[in-house]
Design a protein around this motif. Structure first.
Motif, PDB file in Angstrom:
ATOM      1  N   VAL A   6       0.769  -1.094   0.009  1.00  0.00           N
ATOM      2  CA  VAL A   6      -0.079  -0.067   0.030  1.00  0.00           C
ATOM      3  C   VAL A   6       0.935   1.378   0.187  1.00  0.00           C
ATOM      4  O   VAL A   6       1.585   1.308   0.834  1.00  0.00           O
ATOM      5  CB  VAL A   6      -0.907   0.030   1.414  1.00  0.00           C
ATOM      6  N   SER A   7       0.639   2.014  -1.120  1.00  0.00           N
ATOM      7  CA  SER A   7       1.491   3.523  -1.057  1.00  0.00           C
ATOM      8  C   SER A   7       0.448   4.545  -0.849  1.00  0.00           C
ATOM      9  O   SER A   7      -0.701   4.380  -0.216  1.00  0.00           O
ATOM     10  CB  SER A   7       1.859   3.633  -2.658  1.00  0.00           C
ATOM     11  N   ALA A   8       1.014   5.678  -0.382  1.00  0.00           N
ATOM     12  CA  ALA A   8       0.438   6.717   0.254  1.00  0.00           C
ATOM     13  C   ALA A   8       0.963   7.973  -0.174  1.00  0.00           C
ATOM     14  O   ALA A   8       2.195   8.223  -0.422  1.00  0.00           O
ATOM     15  CB  ALA A   8      -0.085   6.674   1.406  1.00  0.00           C
ATOM     16  N   SER A   9       0.157   9.157  -0.294  1.00  0.00           N
ATOM     17  CA  SER A   9       0.572  10.353  -0.569  1.00  0.00           C
ATOM     18  C   SER A   9      -0.012  11.343   0.457  1.00  0.00           C
ATOM     19  O   SER A   9      -1.320  10.998   0.708  1.00  0.00           O
ATOM     20  CB  SER A   9       0.109  11.049  -1.840  1.00  0.00           C
ATOM     21  N   LEU A  10       0.541  12.386   0.709  1.00  0.00           N
ATOM     22  CA  LEU A  10      -0.056  13.483   1.669  1.00  0.00           C
ATOM     23  C   LEU A  10      -0.852  14.571   0.746  1.00  0.00           C
ATOM     24  O   LEU A  10      -0.258  14.657  -0.088  1.00  0.00           O
ATOM     25  CB  LEU A  10       1.049  14.048   2.377  1.00  0.00           C
ATOM     26  N   TYR A  11      -2.109  14.723   1.125  1.00  0.00           N
ATOM     27  CA  TYR A  11      -2.915  15.588   0.463  1.00  0.00           C
ATOM     28  C   TYR A  11      -3.137  16.908   1.290  1.00  0.00           C
ATOM     29  O   TYR A  11      -3.720  16.815   2.399  1.00  0.00           O
ATOM     30  CB  TYR A  11      -4.237  15.115   0.259  1.00  0.00           C
ATOM     31  N   GLY A  12      -2.635  18.211   0.687  1.00  0.00           N
ATOM     32  CA  GLY A  12      -2.767  19.410   1.404  1.00  0.00           C
ATOM     33  C   GLY A  12      -3.842  20.290   1.170  1.00  0.00           C
ATOM     34  O   GLY A  12      -3.812  21.343   1.715  1.00  0.00           O
ATOM     35  N   GLY A  13      -4.841  19.900   0.448  1.00  0.00           N
ATOM     36  CA  GLY A  13      -5.856  20.645   0.146  1.00  0.00           C
ATOM     37  C   GLY A  13      -6.960  20.720   1.152  1.00  0.00           C
ATOM     38  O   GLY A  13      -6.878  19.932   2.233  1.00  0.00           O
ATOM     39  N   ARG A  14      -8.150  21.518   0.704  1.00  0.00           N
ATOM     40  CA  ARG A  14      -9.215  21.629   1.712  1.00  0.00           C
ATOM     41  C   ARG A  14      -9.796  20.128   1.965  1.00  0.00           C
ATOM     42  O   ARG A  14     -10.299  19.395   0.795  1.00  0.00           O
ATOM     43  CB  ARG A  14     -10.368  22.503   1.262  1.00  0.00           C
ATOM     44  N   TRP A  15      -9.909  19.789   3.179  1.00  0.00           N
ATOM     45  CA  TRP A  15     -10.646  18.385   3.432  1.00  0.00           C
ATOM     46  C   TRP A  15     -11.510  18.301   4.748  1.00  0.00           C
ATOM     47  O   TRP A  15     -10.993  18.932   5.694  1.00  0.00           O
ATOM     48  CB  TRP A  15      -9.624  17.491   3.553  1.00  0.00           C
ATOM     49  N   THR A  16     -12.708  17.894   4.593  1.00  0.00           N
ATOM     50  CA  THR A  16     -13.500  17.970   5.587  1.00  0.00           C
ATOM     51  C   THR A  16     -14.393  16.700   5.753  1.00  0.00           C
ATOM     52  O   THR A  16     -14.835  16.442   4.870  1.00  0.00           O
ATOM     53  CB  THR A  16     -14.590  19.100   5.926  1.00  0.00           C
ATOM     54  N   ASP A  17     -14.134  15.874   6.717  1.00  0.00           N
ATOM     55  CA  ASP A  17     -15.195  14.708   6.817  1.00  0.00           C
ATOM     56  C   ASP A  17     -16.363  15.121   7.770  1.00  0.00           C
ATOM     57  O   ASP A  17     -16.497  15.867   8.728  1.00  0.00           O
ATOM     58  CB  ASP A  17     -14.557  13.887   7.901  1.00  0.00           C
ATOM     59  N   VAL A  18     -17.468  15.432   6.711  1.00  0.00           N
ATOM     60  CA  VAL A  18     -18.660  16.080   7.275  1.00  0.00           C
ATOM     61  C   VAL A  18     -19.454  15.233   7.959  1.00  0.00           C
ATOM     62  O   VAL A  18     -20.447  14.472   7.697  1.00  0.00           O
ATOM     63  CB  VAL A  18     -19.627  16.637   6.123  1.00  0.00           C
ATOM     64  N   GLY A  19     -18.915  14.715   9.452  1.00  0.00           N
ATOM     65  CA  GLY A  19     -19.316  13.849  10.165  1.00  0.00           C
ATOM     66  C   GLY A  19     -20.470  14.361  11.222  1.00  0.00           C
ATOM     67  O   GLY A  19     -21.271  13.347  11.937  1.00  0.00           O
ATOM     68  N   THR A  20     -20.549  15.655  11.536  1.00  0.00           N
ATOM     69  CA  THR A  20     -21.564  16.192  12.476  1.00  0.00           C
ATOM     70  C   THR A  20     -22.234  17.386  11.839  1.00  0.00           C
ATOM     71  O   THR A  20     -21.842  17.961  10.973  1.00  0.00           O
ATOM     72  CB  THR A  20     -20.858  16.482  13.506  1.00  0.00           C
ATOM     73  N   PRO A  21     -23.560  17.855  12.370  1.00  0.00           N
ATOM     74  CA  PRO A  21     -24.223  18.871  11.951  1.00  0.00           C
ATOM     75  C   PRO A  21     -23.213  20.255  12.102  1.00  0.00           C
ATOM     76  O   PRO A  21     -23.336  21.315  11.189  1.00  0.00           O
ATOM     77  CB  PRO A  21     -25.569  19.037  12.683  1.00  0.00           C
ATOM     78  N   GLU A  22     -22.479  20.121  13.042  1.00  0.00           N
ATOM     79  CA  GLU A  22     -21.616  21.560  13.394  1.00  0.00           C
ATOM     80  C   GLU A  22     -20.612  21.606  12.371  1.00  0.00           C
ATOM     81  O   GLU A  22     -20.370  22.674  11.780  1.00  0.00           O
ATOM     82  CB  GLU A  22     -20.944  21.165  14.533  1.00  0.00           C
ATOM     83  N   ARG A  23     -20.072  20.556  11.813  1.00  0.00           N
ATOM     84  CA  ARG A  23     -19.017  20.366  10.609  1.00  0.00           C
ATOM     85  C   ARG A  23     -19.944  21.043   9.351  1.00  0.00           C
ATOM     86  O   ARG A  23     -19.138  21.911   8.790  1.00  0.00           O
ATOM     87  CB  ARG A  23     -18.134  19.351  10.413  1.00  0.00           C
ATOM     88  N   LEU A  24     -20.971  20.394   9.104  1.00  0.00           N
ATOM     89  CA  LEU A  24     -21.696  20.901   8.228  1.00  0.00           C
ATOM     90  C   LEU A  24     -21.965  22.513   8.151  1.00  0.00           C
ATOM     91  O   LEU A  24     -21.990  23.220   7.151  1.00  0.00           O
ATOM     92  CB  LEU A  24     -22.895  20.361   7.734  1.00  0.00           C
ATOM     93  N   ALA A  25     -22.423  22.978   9.275  1.00  0.00           N
ATOM     94  CA  ALA A  25     -22.865  24.246   9.295  1.00  0.00           C
ATOM     95  C   ALA A  25     -21.595  25.037   9.186  1.00  0.00           C
ATOM     96  O   ALA A  25     -21.534  26.200   8.615  1.00  0.00           O
ATOM     97  CB  ALA A  25     -23.406  24.514  10.707  1.00  0.00           C
ATOM     98  N   GLU A  26     -20.400  24.660   9.593  1.00  0.00           N
ATOM     99  CA  GLU A  26     -19.301  25.372   9.565  1.00  0.00           C
ATOM    100  C   GLU A  26     -18.905  25.536   8.025  1.00  0.00           C
ATOM    101  O   GLU A  26     -18.430  26.619   7.433  1.00  0.00           O
ATOM    102  CB  GLU A  26     -18.090  24.804  10.235  1.00  0.00           C
ATOM    103  N   LEU A  27     -18.942  24.609   7.187  1.00  0.00           N
ATOM    104  CA  LEU A  27     -18.659  24.688   5.897  1.00  0.00           C
ATOM    105  C   LEU A  27     -19.366  25.680   5.215  1.00  0.00           C
ATOM    106  O   LEU A  27     -19.202  26.192   4.016  1.00  0.00           O
ATOM    107  CB  LEU A  27     -18.741  23.175   5.064  1.00  0.00           C
ATOM    108  N   ASN A  28     -20.709  25.805   5.397  1.00  0.00           N
ATOM    109  CA  ASN A  28     -21.860  26.536   5.065  1.00  0.00           C
ATOM    110  C   ASN A  28     -21.719  28.063   5.523  1.00  0.00           C
ATOM    111  O   ASN A  28     -22.787  29.013   5.134  1.00  0.00           O
ATOM    112  CB  ASN A  28     -23.096  25.807   5.183  1.00  0.00           C
ATOM    113  N   ARG A  29     -20.721  28.191   6.435  1.00  0.00           N
ATOM    114  CA  ARG A  29     -20.803  29.542   7.046  1.00  0.00           C
ATOM    115  C   ARG A  29     -20.127  30.841   5.825  1.00  0.00           C
ATOM    116  O   ARG A  29     -19.404  30.398   5.052  1.00  0.00           O
ATOM    117  CB  ARG A  29     -19.961  29.728   8.379  1.00  0.00           C
TER     118      ARG A  29
END
Length: 254
Positions: free
Chosen positions: A231-254
């Protein structure tokens, strides 16, 4: 930004079957991947990026409120195509809810969808927001030419996963580190390139196409393959959010 060559692209599987328990009550009436971020469903961000990269064929697995997803992305009933027609995706579905009464977890769902995919394919979770990610055909070429079973994109650890998931060697291999290992760990972004071979013995004992609807997680398969250096891997530095809670969703939509 790298331009992708459609001739070397592979199909993609986008995971959209989960219940989204932590997103309740939002997911009581809407499947999590159809929740809106900045005016469009989470799932649409991935589909648009896949189309832009020259991917022509996508499989979406469904379970919870699964009938809503093909209804939304159909261009029937006067619904206009949601992206440039020149980049139109062919979308098919693996209906775990219809066939088995519920989601099959990640490895079970992939195994079920495998007959619709191919020897190499993209994987992305439909509830992750990664608007800068490019499904790059050069990455496909490099992976297909290797003997790796998976290539993972890892991200810096978010607050909700401070210990991370996997290590990363200087040679670009993902590492299944022991719990007490002090080496840095990173979080699996849920975006990957996979080889169908990972879902066959000796890595996986689910029958081809998962006709019995076996439920199984993906992480144990990945850890076994990591221990074998596959298994190989790379680091990704772009915007990334695991939208796992209503609070994280609300933050993305602010």
């Amino acid at each position: 930004m790298t331009q992708s060559n459609p001739s070397v692209q592979v199909p993609a599987l986008v995971l959209a079957a989960g219940r989204g328990e932590r997103m309740r009550p939002l997911t009581d009436s809407t499947p999590k991947p159809l929740l809106q971020v900045q005016g469009r469903p989470l799932l649409q961000w991935h589909l648009q990026a896949l189309a832009n990269a020259g991917v022509s064929r996508v499989v979406i697995n469904t379970a919870w409120l699964g009938e809503q997803i093909p209804a939304y992305f159909s261009d029937k009933n006067g619904v206009k195509p949601i992206w440039d027609k020149r980049k139109q995706l062919s979308i098919s579905y693996s209906q775990e809810g219809v066939n088995f009464g519920g989601a099959l977890e990640t490895a079970g769902g992939i195994a079920r969808a495998l007959p619709q995919l191919g020897p190499v394919f993209w994987l992305a979770a439909g509830d992750v927001f990664a608007p800068d990610f490019v499904f790059d055909s050069a990455a496909v070429q490099a992976f297909a030419a290797s003997d790796q079973l998976a290539h993972l994109w890892l991200v810096p650890n978010p607050a909700h996963n401070p210990r991370g998931d996997f290590g990363l060697s200087s040679q670009g291999l993902a590492l299944n580190l022991p719990a007490d290992d002090p080496a840095p760990r990173y979080t699996y972004s849920t975006i990957a390139l996979l080889r169908a071979e990972l879902f066959a013995p000796p890595w996986c004992d689910i029958a081809p196409g998962n006709p019995l609807g076996v439920k199984a997680p993906l992480a144990p398969l990945l850890r076994c393959a990591m221990d074998a250096g596959r298994v190989s891997a790379s680091l990704y530095g772009g915007r990334w959010t695991d939208v796992g809670t209503p609070e994280r969703l609300a933050e993305l939509n602010r």
